[in-house]
Scaffold this active site. Structure first.
Site, PDB file in Angstrom:
ATOM      1  N   ARG A 121      82.232  26.514  64.445  1.00 33.17           N
ATOM      2  CA  ARG A 121      83.030  27.691  64.785  1.00 33.17           C
ATOM      3  C   ARG A 121      83.594  28.308  63.509  1.00 33.17           C
ATOM      4  NH1 ARG A 121      87.648  26.625  67.226  1.00 33.17           N
ATOM      5  NH2 ARG A 121      87.894  28.735  67.986  1.00 33.17           N
ATOM      6  N   LYS A 185      88.433  14.593  64.881  1.00 31.97           N
ATOM      7  CA  LYS A 185      87.376  15.377  65.538  1.00 31.97           C
ATOM      8  C   LYS A 185      86.085  14.577  65.723  1.00 31.97           C
ATOM      9  CE  LYS A 185      85.206  19.879  65.549  1.00 31.97           C
ATOM     10  NZ  LYS A 185      85.485  21.297  65.411  1.00 31.97           N
ATOM     11  N   ARG A 318     101.065  20.676  63.542  1.00 37.40           N
ATOM     12  CA  ARG A 318     101.937  20.463  62.378  1.00 37.40           C
ATOM     13  C   ARG A 318     102.811  19.259  62.652  1.00 37.40           C
ATOM     14  NH1 ARG A 318     105.207  25.512  60.506  1.00 37.40           N
ATOM     15  NH2 ARG A 318     106.031  23.819  59.263  1.00 37.40           N
TER      16      ARG A 318
HETATM   17  C1  BTN Z   1      82.722  23.414  65.925  1.00 41.82           C
HETATM   18  O1  BTN Z   1      82.893  23.982  64.846  1.00 41.82           O
HETATM   19  O2  BTN Z   1      83.597  22.670  66.393  1.00 41.82           O
HETATM   20  C2  BTN Z   1      81.464  23.629  66.711  1.00 41.82           C
HETATM   21  C3  BTN Z   1      80.355  22.721  66.280  1.00 41.82           C
HETATM   22  C4  BTN Z   1      79.075  22.932  67.050  1.00 41.82           C
HETATM   23  C5  BTN Z   1      77.926  22.142  66.475  1.00 41.82           C
HETATM   24  C6  BTN Z   1      76.707  22.197  67.341  1.00 41.82           C
HETATM   25  S1  BTN Z   1      75.472  21.023  66.861  1.00 41.82           S
HETATM   26  C7  BTN Z   1      74.351  21.755  67.967  1.00 41.82           C
HETATM   27  C8  BTN Z   1      74.534  23.248  67.873  1.00 41.82           C
HETATM   28  N1  BTN Z   1      73.751  23.793  66.797  1.00 41.82           N
HETATM   29  C9  BTN Z   1      74.521  24.313  65.832  1.00 41.82           C
HETATM   30  O3  BTN Z   1      74.099  24.849  64.784  1.00 41.82           O
HETATM   31  N2  BTN Z   1      75.821  24.178  66.156  1.00 41.82           N
HETATM   32  C10 BTN Z   1      75.978  23.528  67.434  1.00 41.82           C
END
Ligand code: BTN
Length: 327
Positions: A121, A185, A318
């Protein structure tokens, strides 16, 4: 190079000599050494010990379509139109986007062992070393335009969290849809949209879950991360099957009823409620106490000036300021 072949030989986690691997692969020992180096470039942790050979500590189970399907309940299997298992891709979301451009893709799922340009994201990259996690994208077609898709990422988060719980992993959700294990995460969700913004549109739903990240790969992640190395299971076929088993029916439910059937389930796993958070959505960051989600899936935050609802942006927890003991 096709890493699958040598990985299949090393999958048992035991030592295999260069001569033995060369014999099975019908190549020279020098070619085996080269393939081992290439595995390391894909961030696979391979041990080599003089006189014993090579091994993958902990072994590796490769993604197998039959095993993924076998882990899905029958009703969900009927919702799965196509299961596309790939070895190395740039991003499963990009593969799915091409699939959408090629024709009807409702119910398509791509799973890959490795992504060279995994997307996260907010323009971040997603670290996906070979065989170390779940990189999955599902395509689902919705009628009613993008407006009807508000809250979809929260419903997806609920489905993935429930699948992980079914596999014995107690996860929580950080708004909007990070999967947390013990406050770090474990996984994330990236939804991209295609089609007609006012009519039929395709949600390209990318899900990444860290299963067993090699230490050196984890070094490039810029936040507290978790994986499933100490969890009840690290079987990626089982996990992928369970995720699809929860996700596909959830998408069908969302298409009919929106976020409503997921709100309580989301709240039961809310990692932020009651915590002091910092919101970065506009020019200036501001802080308040997270207070759950509203009907559309926005994050309610109690700020000094009253309740605010956050619909996009970045929210970080925070630490509470400790009152000055002397004061
Ligand atoms: C985030 O930033 O939290 C979202 C991560 C999403 C990763 C997944 S892996 C499968 C799919 N392909 C990608 O390039 N991104 C998503």
């Amino acid at each position: 190079m096709e890493p699958r072949k040598i990985l299949q030989l090393l999958a048992d986690g035991r030592f295999h000599s260069g001569t033995e691997l060369a014999g099975h692969l019908h190549v020279s020992r020098a070619a085996v050494w080269k393939q081992i180096e290439q595995l390391r470039e894909l961030q696979v942790a391979v041990n080599s010990v003089r006189g014993r050979g090579y091994r993958l500590p902990g072994g590796m189970v490769l993604i197998d379509a039959d095993l993924v399907r076998a882990a899905m309940p029958a009703p969900a299997r009927e919702l799965l139109a196509e299961l596309d298992i790939r070895d190395m891709v740039d991003s499963t979301n990009s593969v799915a986007q091409s699939r959408v451009r090629a024709g009807a893709a409702h119910g398509y799922c791509c799973l890959a062992e490795f992504q060279s340009s995994g997307r996260g994201r907010r323009g971040r990259n997603w670290v996906s070393p070979y065989g170390a996690g779940i990189c999955m994208t599902v395509v689902w077609e919705f009628l009613g335009g993008v407006a009807a898709l508000e809250g979809l990422s929260l419903a997806v988060g609920v489905a993935v969290a429930e699948a992980l719980e079914d596999a014995g992993v107690p996860v929580r959700l950080k708004w909007p849809n990070d999967l947390l294990l013990a406050d770090a995460k474990l996984g994330g969700i990236l939804i991209e949209l295609g089609g007609d913004a006012g009519g039929t549109c395709q949600a390209i739903i990318g899900i990444g879950i860290n299963v067993a990240l090699p230490e050196d790969a984890a070094g490039s992640i810029d936040q507290a991360w978790a994986d499933l190395r100490n969890a009840a299971t690290r079987d990626r076929n089982l996990l992928a099957g369970k995720v699809l088993g929860r996700l596909l029916p959830a998408l069908a439910t969302f298409a009919g009823s929106g976020l409503a059937p997921f709100r309580e389930r989301w709240s039961a796993r809310d990692a932020l409620r009651g915590r002091l958070v910092e919101v970065r959505a506009g020019a200036e960051p501001w802080s308040g106490i997270a207070d759950g989600i509203d009907r559309q899936g926005g994050l309610r935050v109690l700020a000094p000036g009253g309740e605010q609802v956050v619909r996009g942006g970045e929210v970080t927890v925070r630490p509470r300021e400790v009152p000055d003991a002397a004061g």
